[in-house]
Design a protein around this motif. Structure first.
Motif, PDB file in Angstrom:
ATOM      1  N   LEU A  74       0.813  -1.220   0.000  1.00  0.00           N
ATOM      2  CA  LEU A  74       0.000   0.000   0.000  1.00  0.00           C
ATOM      3  C   LEU A  74       0.843   1.265   0.000  1.00  0.00           C
ATOM      4  N   GLN A  78      -1.180   4.924   2.819  1.00  0.00           N
ATOM      5  CA  GLN A  78      -2.336   4.034   2.809  1.00  0.00           C
ATOM      6  C   GLN A  78      -2.211   2.946   3.880  1.00  0.00           C
ATOM      7  N   ASN A  81      -3.191   4.655   7.106  1.00  0.00           N
ATOM      8  CA  ASN A  81      -4.646   4.833   7.118  1.00  0.00           C
ATOM      9  C   ASN A  81      -5.331   3.545   7.571  1.00  0.00           C
ATOM     10  N   ASP A 182      -4.582   9.542  -0.711  1.00  0.00           N
ATOM     11  CA  ASP A 182      -3.700   8.502  -1.243  1.00  0.00           C
ATOM     12  C   ASP A 182      -2.395   9.067  -1.795  1.00  0.00           C
TER      13      ASP A 182
END
Length: 314
Positions: A74, A78, A81, A182
């Motif tokens: 990721l 990300q 997150n 992102d």
């Protein structure tokens, strides 16, 4: 007297097989309770996850353990997150990385401070830094250490950024604002920035983490291109817009802070150029930046002198 809430000790890692065992053992050794330990691997291509899995299977301690491996890589933002907004369930989050080692008392000291000072939303401890060489040996990395002699506290106007490797913060720092974009390259200073809009932050003298510098560290100069400052500023602007809408800050404060952030970005660009080679030409260019205060010029000059002393063993 307060009751102790559930805390999430979130250890995120990617390709850290050389370091991950000590980082996980440090998580297991935490003296605080109740604690959930989240070990999250970002689809490593080495044995990082295998070591995580082995250690979880062998663990017999008191803490709740959650093991996660992302099905694809990721990237930093990300991954954070997911770890902070989906995996963690505690009221507070202790942020840990797969190549750093926490002291056993790190979580307890951090939570005691935050519970005793409810207007604070994040806290970091001092850090000892070491270089980890290819042969496994260590040497002091004093210039990367972060240490204070007394407690330092900051509000939003300070625009301070407390050390990420030793940071603990209220989970609502993430839930209030939601996932980072992102395209945002890092969570590091964004978490501090958000925390400052929600309250105050603190930097403690207690040494809580050994920060390990090595060839693949994200803070190395050859990694600067991965963290464009313009994107960080863009995320900060989005967060401030939310802050205005939620009544956390005024629009006038937003505009003032935005101007300061843009000036700071220019300074940081010059500093990155200097830090990548540390020669006199880039130092002079940095010192002549019109946005620098005399105090910061003096600090950068002192830093360069200390660097030369270490390099030539004066």
């Amino acid at each position: 007297m307060y009751s102790y809430p559930l805390v999430s000790y979130v250890l995120t890692a990617y390709n850290c097989e050389r370091f991950i065992r000590n980082a996980i053992q440090a998580a297991f050794n935490q003296t605080y309770s109740p604690l959930e330990i989240i070990l999250s691997d970002d689809c490593s291509t080495d044995r990082t996850f295998d070591i995580m899995k082995e250690m979880v299977e062998e663990y017999q301690g008191p803490h709740k353990i959650l093991l996660n491996r992302n099905t694809r890589n990721l990237g930093i933002t990300q991954h954070m997150n997911k770890a902070y907004l989906e995996l963690a369930t505690g009221e507070y989050i202790v942020a840990a990385h797969g190549d750093d080692v926490s002291t056993p008392e790190r979580t307890r000291i951090s939570i005691d401070f935050l519970l005793s000072n409810p207007d604070f939303t994040a806290v970091s401890g001092s850090m000892r830094a070491v270089y980890i060489h290819a042969d496994g040996s260590e040497s002091d990395a004093t210039e990367h250490s972060a240490h204070v002699k007394t407690i330092r506290t900051y509000d939003f106007n300070s625009l301070a950024n407390i050390p990420a490797p030793s940071r603990c913060f209220k989970r609502n720092v993430m839930t209030t604002f939601g996932a980072l974009q992102d395209w945002c390259p890092t969570e590091d200073e964004l978490i501090t920035f958000r925390a400052l809009m929600l309250g105050k932050i603190a930097f403690l003298p207690d040494v809580m983490v050994t920060y390990q510098k090595h060839a693949n560290s994200n803070s190395n100069p050859d990694q600067f291109h991965r963290f464009p400052l313009e994107k960080i500023l863009e995320q900060q602007t989005i967060d401030m817009k939310q802050g205005v809408e939620m009544g956390l800050i005024t629009n006038d404060v937003k505009l003032s802070i935005e101007t300061r952030l843009k000036s700071n970005m220019l300074i940081r660009k010059d500093y990155r150029k200097y830090f990548s080679c540390r020669n006199f030409a880039t130092l002079l260019h940095l010192l002549l930046n019109p946005h620098l205060t005399l105090r910061r010029r003096a600090a950068y000059l002192k830093e360069h002198i200390n660097y030369l002393r270490r390099k030539y063993e004066w």
